[in-house]
Design a protein around this motif. Structure first.
Motif, PDB file in Angstrom:
ATOM      1  N   GLU A 293      -0.573  -4.072 -23.478  1.00 54.38           N
ATOM      2  CA  GLU A 293      -0.533  -3.231 -22.297  1.00 54.38           C
ATOM      3  C   GLU A 293       0.220  -1.948 -22.594  1.00 54.38           C
ATOM      4  N   ASN A 294      -0.313  -0.816 -22.146  1.00 57.13           N
ATOM      5  CA  ASN A 294       0.358   0.463 -22.340  1.00 57.13           C
ATOM      6  C   ASN A 294       1.383   0.638 -21.229  1.00 57.13           C
ATOM      7  N   ILE A 295       2.651   0.436 -21.546  1.00 57.02           N
ATOM      8  CA  ILE A 295       3.660   0.432 -20.500  1.00 57.02           C
ATOM      9  C   ILE A 295       3.953   1.821 -19.975  1.00 57.02           C
ATOM     10  N   THR A 296       3.539   2.857 -20.681  1.00 55.66           N
ATOM     11  CA  THR A 296       3.765   4.196 -20.146  1.00 55.66           C
ATOM     12  C   THR A 296       2.762   4.544 -19.061  1.00 55.66           C
ATOM     13  N   GLU A 297       1.691   3.759 -18.930  1.00 54.72           N
ATOM     14  CA  GLU A 297       0.664   4.056 -17.940  1.00 54.72           C
ATOM     15  C   GLU A 297       0.766   3.185 -16.693  1.00 54.72           C
ATOM     16  N   THR A 298       1.694   2.229 -16.687  1.00 60.16           N
ATOM     17  CA  THR A 298       1.859   1.372 -15.528  1.00 60.16           C
ATOM     18  C   THR A 298       2.967   1.902 -14.649  1.00 60.16           C
ATOM     19  N   ASN A 299       3.250   1.191 -13.577  1.00 57.83           N
ATOM     20  CA  ASN A 299       4.270   1.616 -12.623  1.00 57.83           C
ATOM     21  C   ASN A 299       5.616   1.792 -13.316  1.00 57.83           C
ATOM     22  N   SER A 300       6.122   3.040 -13.376  1.00 56.67           N
ATOM     23  CA  SER A 300       7.357   3.309 -14.108  1.00 56.67           C
ATOM     24  C   SER A 300       8.547   2.629 -13.468  1.00 56.67           C
ATOM     25  N   LYS A 301       8.528   2.442 -12.153  1.00 49.80           N
ATOM     26  CA  LYS A 301       9.626   1.749 -11.476  1.00 49.80           C
ATOM     27  C   LYS A 301       9.760   0.335 -12.005  1.00 49.80           C
ATOM     28  N   LYS A 302       8.634  -0.313 -12.224  1.00 51.63           N
ATOM     29  CA  LYS A 302       8.611  -1.673 -12.743  1.00 51.63           C
ATOM     30  C   LYS A 302       9.324  -1.760 -14.085  1.00 51.63           C
ATOM     31  N   PHE A 303       9.284  -0.709 -14.864  1.00 50.74           N
ATOM     32  CA  PHE A 303       9.830  -0.734 -16.213  1.00 50.74           C
ATOM     33  C   PHE A 303      11.156   0.010 -16.321  1.00 50.74           C
ATOM     34  N   ASP A 304      11.853   0.261 -15.195  1.00 51.06           N
ATOM     35  CA  ASP A 304      13.116   0.984 -15.341  1.00 51.06           C
ATOM     36  C   ASP A 304      14.241   0.071 -15.811  1.00 51.06           C
ATOM     37  N   ARG A 305      14.017  -1.249 -15.753  1.00 53.27           N
ATOM     38  CA  ARG A 305      14.993  -2.220 -16.261  1.00 53.27           C
ATOM     39  C   ARG A 305      14.248  -3.459 -16.738  1.00 53.27           C
ATOM     40  N   VAL A 306      14.538  -3.900 -17.960  1.00 56.54           N
ATOM     41  CA  VAL A 306      13.871  -5.085 -18.501  1.00 56.54           C
ATOM     42  C   VAL A 306      14.894  -5.892 -19.292  1.00 56.54           C
ATOM     43  N   LYS A 307      15.090  -7.148 -18.904  1.00 53.51           N
ATOM     44  CA  LYS A 307      15.962  -8.059 -19.654  1.00 53.51           C
ATOM     45  C   LYS A 307      15.155  -8.613 -20.825  1.00 53.51           C
TER      46      LYS A 307
ATOM     47  N   PHE B 116      26.239  -1.561 -12.173  1.00 50.37           N
ATOM     48  CA  PHE B 116      25.402  -0.600 -12.892  1.00 50.37           C
ATOM     49  C   PHE B 116      24.203  -0.339 -11.996  1.00 50.37           C
ATOM     50  N   ILE B 117      24.102   0.875 -11.501  1.00 53.07           N
ATOM     51  CA  ILE B 117      23.098   1.202 -10.490  1.00 53.07           C
ATOM     52  C   ILE B 117      22.100   2.190 -11.072  1.00 53.07           C
ATOM     53  N   LEU B 118      20.844   1.785 -11.116  1.00 52.29           N
ATOM     54  CA  LEU B 118      19.758   2.584 -11.674  1.00 52.29           C
ATOM     55  C   LEU B 118      18.716   2.784 -10.577  1.00 52.29           C
ATOM     56  N   ASN B 119      18.373   4.046 -10.316  1.00 48.39           N
ATOM     57  CA  ASN B 119      17.439   4.360  -9.226  1.00 48.39           C
ATOM     58  C   ASN B 119      17.879   3.706  -7.912  1.00 48.39           C
ATOM     59  N   ASP B 120      19.193   3.779  -7.658  1.00 47.93           N
ATOM     60  CA  ASP B 120      19.798   3.261  -6.422  1.00 47.93           C
ATOM     61  C   ASP B 120      19.653   1.758  -6.248  1.00 47.93           C
ATOM     62  N   GLU B 121      19.381   1.029  -7.340  1.00 49.41           N
ATOM     63  CA  GLU B 121      19.298  -0.425  -7.282  1.00 49.41           C
ATOM     64  C   GLU B 121      20.197  -1.029  -8.359  1.00 49.41           C
TER      65      GLU B 121
ATOM     66  N   LYS C 281      15.742   2.402 -18.406  1.00 49.26           N
ATOM     67  CA  LYS C 281      15.088   3.723 -18.423  1.00 49.26           C
ATOM     68  C   LYS C 281      16.125   4.762 -17.960  1.00 49.26           C
ATOM     69  N   LEU C 282      16.867   5.293 -18.909  1.00 45.92           N
ATOM     70  CA  LEU C 282      18.055   6.072 -18.581  1.00 45.92           C
ATOM     71  C   LEU C 282      17.781   7.553 -18.337  1.00 45.92           C
ATOM     72  N   ASN C 283      16.509   7.972 -18.402  1.00 47.95           N
ATOM     73  CA  ASN C 283      16.228   9.330 -17.945  1.00 47.95           C
ATOM     74  C   ASN C 283      16.087   9.361 -16.422  1.00 47.95           C
ATOM     75  N   ASP C 284      16.206   8.201 -15.795  1.00 44.94           N
ATOM     76  CA  ASP C 284      16.298   8.104 -14.342  1.00 44.94           C
ATOM     77  C   ASP C 284      17.776   8.123 -13.929  1.00 44.94           C
ATOM     78  N   PRO C 285      18.070   8.464 -12.673  1.00 46.07           N
ATOM     79  CA  PRO C 285      19.476   8.543 -12.229  1.00 46.07           C
ATOM     80  C   PRO C 285      20.164   7.174 -12.284  1.00 46.07           C
ATOM     81  N   HIS C 286      21.378   7.173 -12.848  1.00 45.18           N
ATOM     82  CA  HIS C 286      22.159   5.939 -12.913  1.00 45.18           C
ATOM     83  C   HIS C 286      23.643   6.255 -12.836  1.00 45.18           C
ATOM     84  N   ARG C 287      24.413   5.271 -12.384  1.00 47.82           N
ATOM     85  CA  ARG C 287      25.860   5.412 -12.256  1.00 47.82           C
ATOM     86  C   ARG C 287      26.493   4.041 -12.456  1.00 47.82           C
TER      87      ARG C 287
END
Length: 198
Positions: free
Chosen positions: A2-16, A144-149, A162-168
């Motif tokens: 599966e091409n993960i760059t073409e799927t829902n980016s939110k789904k892939f902002d964190r992966v254990k 650790f909060i990424l994309n407000d989650e 996915k650290l090019n998204d907002p995190h704190r």
């Protein structure tokens, strides 16, 4: 695959990821290193640009693009070579992909890291590194909060973020937080691992 760059980016902002490491050994290594010059928010480099590790190596010439780390050679620091458990983790990833920057990131009790982005640290970027994060010392009050989650990282787990998204980060606990971060060049192996771990 599966091409993960073409799927829902939110789904892939964190992966254990499905990796386990010897936490007792890692904590012993980190405990020995943590005695050295740690205040508030601090970094111990374990793998760094070659000229920072060996003063006899000249500073590399200017590069057009610094995103993927190819602008310099990278060397293990003394702190890494003297820490067998940490070195075994780095070697595991080094056997499967190119490892550049490796650090221990310490956040003191009560300390906060303001929201920010790291523009090149994501699979979606054409030429970049990605950061793998392994909490070594953690507590239930670290946020650790990424994309407000909240990302529910536990000690010893390995995460792609996915650290090019907002995190704190907020350490609201009474103990320090220390993460091992490993920046690698995305290749088919790590992309496959991430895809299968979603």
């Amino acid at each position: 695959m599966e091409n993960i760059t073409e799927t829902n980016s939110k789904k892939f902002d964190r992966v254990k990821l499905p990796f386990e490491f010897d936490m007792n050994a890692l904590q012993r290594d980190v405990g020995a290193l943590a005695q050295r010059n740690f205040i508030y928010y601090s970094v111990i480099p374990l793998r760094a640009p070659a000229h920072q590790v060996d003063a006899s190596i000249p500073f590399p010439p200017p590069a057009e693009d610094y995103a993927d780390g190819s602008w310099t050679d990278w060397l293990d620091t003394e702190e890494l070579t003297q820490s067998p458990a940490l070195l075994s983790v780095v070697d595991f990833f080094r056997e499967n992909t190119t490892v550049n920057l490796v650090r221990l990131l310490r956040l003191e009790s009560g300390a906060l890291v303001k929201e920010h982005t790291d523009p090149t640290l994501a699979l979606e970027e054409e030429k970049s590194m990605i950061r793998l994060t392994i909490p070594i010392f953690n507590n239930d009050q670290v946020e650790f909060i990424l994309n407000d989650e909240l990302v529910p990282m536990k000690q010893g787990e390995c995460w792609y973020l996915k650290l090019n998204d907002p995190h704190r980060v907020n350490n609201l606990g009474t103990e320090e937080r220390i993460n091992l971060t490993i920046d690698v060049i995305p290749n088919d192996w790590i992309r496959d691992v991430i895809s299968k771990s979603v």
